[in-house]
Enzyme design. Sequence first.
Site, PDB file in Angstrom:
ATOM      1  N   ASP A   1      -2.578  -8.938  11.199  1.00 19.41           N
ATOM      2  CA  ASP A   1      -3.924  -9.346  10.787  1.00 19.41           C
ATOM      3  C   ASP A   1      -4.420 -10.588  11.508  1.00 19.41           C
ATOM      4  OD1 ASP A   1      -4.051  -7.267   8.827  1.00 19.41           O
ATOM      5  OD2 ASP A   1      -2.686  -8.433   7.600  1.00 19.41           O
TER       6      ASP A   1
ATOM      7  N   HIS B   1       5.525 -12.940   6.879  1.00 18.56           N
ATOM      8  CA  HIS B   1       5.764 -11.541   6.519  1.00 18.56           C
ATOM      9  C   HIS B   1       6.978 -11.472   5.599  1.00 18.56           C
ATOM     10  CE1 HIS B   1       6.207  -7.183   6.863  1.00 18.56           C
ATOM     11  NE2 HIS B   1       4.937  -7.201   7.234  1.00 18.56           N
TER      12      HIS B   1
ATOM     13  N   ARG C   1       2.702  -5.452  16.509  1.00 22.32           N
ATOM     14  CA  ARG C   1       1.312  -4.988  16.405  1.00 22.32           C
ATOM     15  C   ARG C   1       0.355  -6.110  16.830  1.00 22.32           C
ATOM     16  NH1 ARG C   1       1.412  -3.279  10.222  1.00 22.32           N
ATOM     17  NH2 ARG C   1       2.227  -5.400  10.181  1.00 22.32           N
TER      18      ARG C   1
ATOM     19  N   HIS D   1      -2.081  -8.822   1.533  1.00 23.92           N
ATOM     20  CA  HIS D   1      -1.768  -7.607   2.305  1.00 23.92           C
ATOM     21  C   HIS D   1      -2.943  -7.346   3.267  1.00 23.92           C
ATOM     22  CE1 HIS D   1       0.098  -3.901   3.349  1.00 23.92           C
ATOM     23  NE2 HIS D   1      -0.267  -3.146   2.325  1.00 23.92           N
TER      24      HIS D   1
ATOM     25  N   SER E   1       0.837  -1.220   0.000  1.00 20.92           N
ATOM     26  CA  SER E   1       0.000   0.000   0.000  1.00 20.92           C
ATOM     27  C   SER E   1       0.860   1.254   0.000  1.00 20.92           C
ATOM     28  CB  SER E   1      -0.976   0.011   1.184  1.00 20.92           C
ATOM     29  OG  SER E   1      -0.325  -0.204   2.408  1.00 20.92           O
TER      30      SER E   1
END
Length: 433
Positions: free
Chosen positions: A373, A318, A327, A271, A241
């Site tokens: 995610d 990743h 995160r 993504h 992004s």
Amino acid sequence: MERLKEKLNKKIQPKRDEIRNLVKNNGDTVVGEIRLRQLYSGMRGMPSMITETSKLDPHDGIKFRGYSLDELLELLPKSNKGEQALPEGIFYLMLIGELPTQEDVSMISKEWMKRSKVPDYVFKTIDSFPNESHPMTQFSAAILALRNQSFFMKAYNDGVRKEHYWESTYEDAMNLIACLPIIASYIYRKLYKNGEYISPDYDLDWSANFAHMLGYSNNDFQELMRLYLTIHSDHEGGNVSAHASHLVGSALSDAYLSFSAGMNGLAGPLHGLANQEVVKWLLKMVEDHGGNIPTKEEVSIYVKKTLNEGRVIPGFGHAVLRKTDPRYTAQRNFALKNLKDYDLFILVNRVFEVVPPILQATGKVKNPWPNVDAHSGILLLKYGMVEYDFFTVLFGVSRSLGLMSQLIWNRAVGSPIERPVSMTTELVKKNYL
Ligand code: CMX
């Protein structure tokens, strides 16, 4: 000039001088070398651009202007109604390069409220989509529709000089960030709540107002939104992004074109869409076990079945990180504090225990650990937001903070149009072997 813009203005000339001198004095310094395999592997590990807002370390995770996420969740100013850092603060840090004060973040909250005016034709654009259109499609189209009000486009057409590009880009970026919660909540309420829209509450911070317009006014959900919008905001410049947005912006496409391009990349399943794929996958796992939370052994069988079907385990792996995503950990800490007995949290923990050794055993997955995610969806489900195909839009709203800070700085330092060269296999063989 407003105070934030004034502060930014003071930072720009020294940065321009620093870069000019760096390139003048050290322009021939070699900063990396390119291996043949990298040409065929999505440019993994190639240093190829400058992004000042944040830097991803494979082991330590994301650092924003040198601060780790853990540090920032402590150091950034909080709302007076909660313990979570406000995303206004991380935006200030990325843009200005300094930690904000409480006064700085409330200035930004107010500024975004003031700028949150979405023209009617944007809502009509959204209305023209059938409900089956994915929320990210509607989101990206609405951002493009908003482009009509671009200050940069107007300034450029009026012949503004290059050194002033950043000023109108700043206006576009601030207006865009301000409008996104209204656009996103409009899409949400249109698709899932019979088009019953909720007006903004101008006394709230950016996240709490967003939660309110989505229809979730309880304090826990507002706290979750603050965390969510902070941690998804930026992940250096090389992710899809950010890079898509950077590339499009480098052609002097305005903030709306550039951000919409980033959102089209975020909408891919490898993504940002992974956040919806994770929930889909977890709920199917529960359904296939008669509505019960599967045991560790059952999860293990399910994971292997997914791999045998030739699919990826969403939320794991990743391209840069080589350890559990901080995160993910930040969300896990939130869950441990607020919803530790929630059955889907128990399942996420089970998946966390089971998946890494299985991925490791494949011998090919470079990072078997969970990413952002893997966790985000179940927190939203817990508070009643069950429409998981909307979740990537939330990611997108947050990502505006990083991508717009990046774009403003790219304009400020006069980043050139991005134009690497491509090769053919024939030329690679002829010239390098
Ligand atoms: N499940 C199964 N296989 C995986 C895997 C996973 N979670 N992660 C990587 N692999 C596979 C790759 O598909 C690749 O297989 P092939 O050689 O057969 O093509 C192999 O392992 C090597 O891949 P890698 O170098 O470890 O990972 P990449 O840098 O190529 O890809 C990513 C990174 C994120 C696309 C990948 O790990 C993946 O598909 N993960 C699942 C989707 C996901 O969670 N995406 C979200 C990432 C975070 C974000 O951007 O929001």
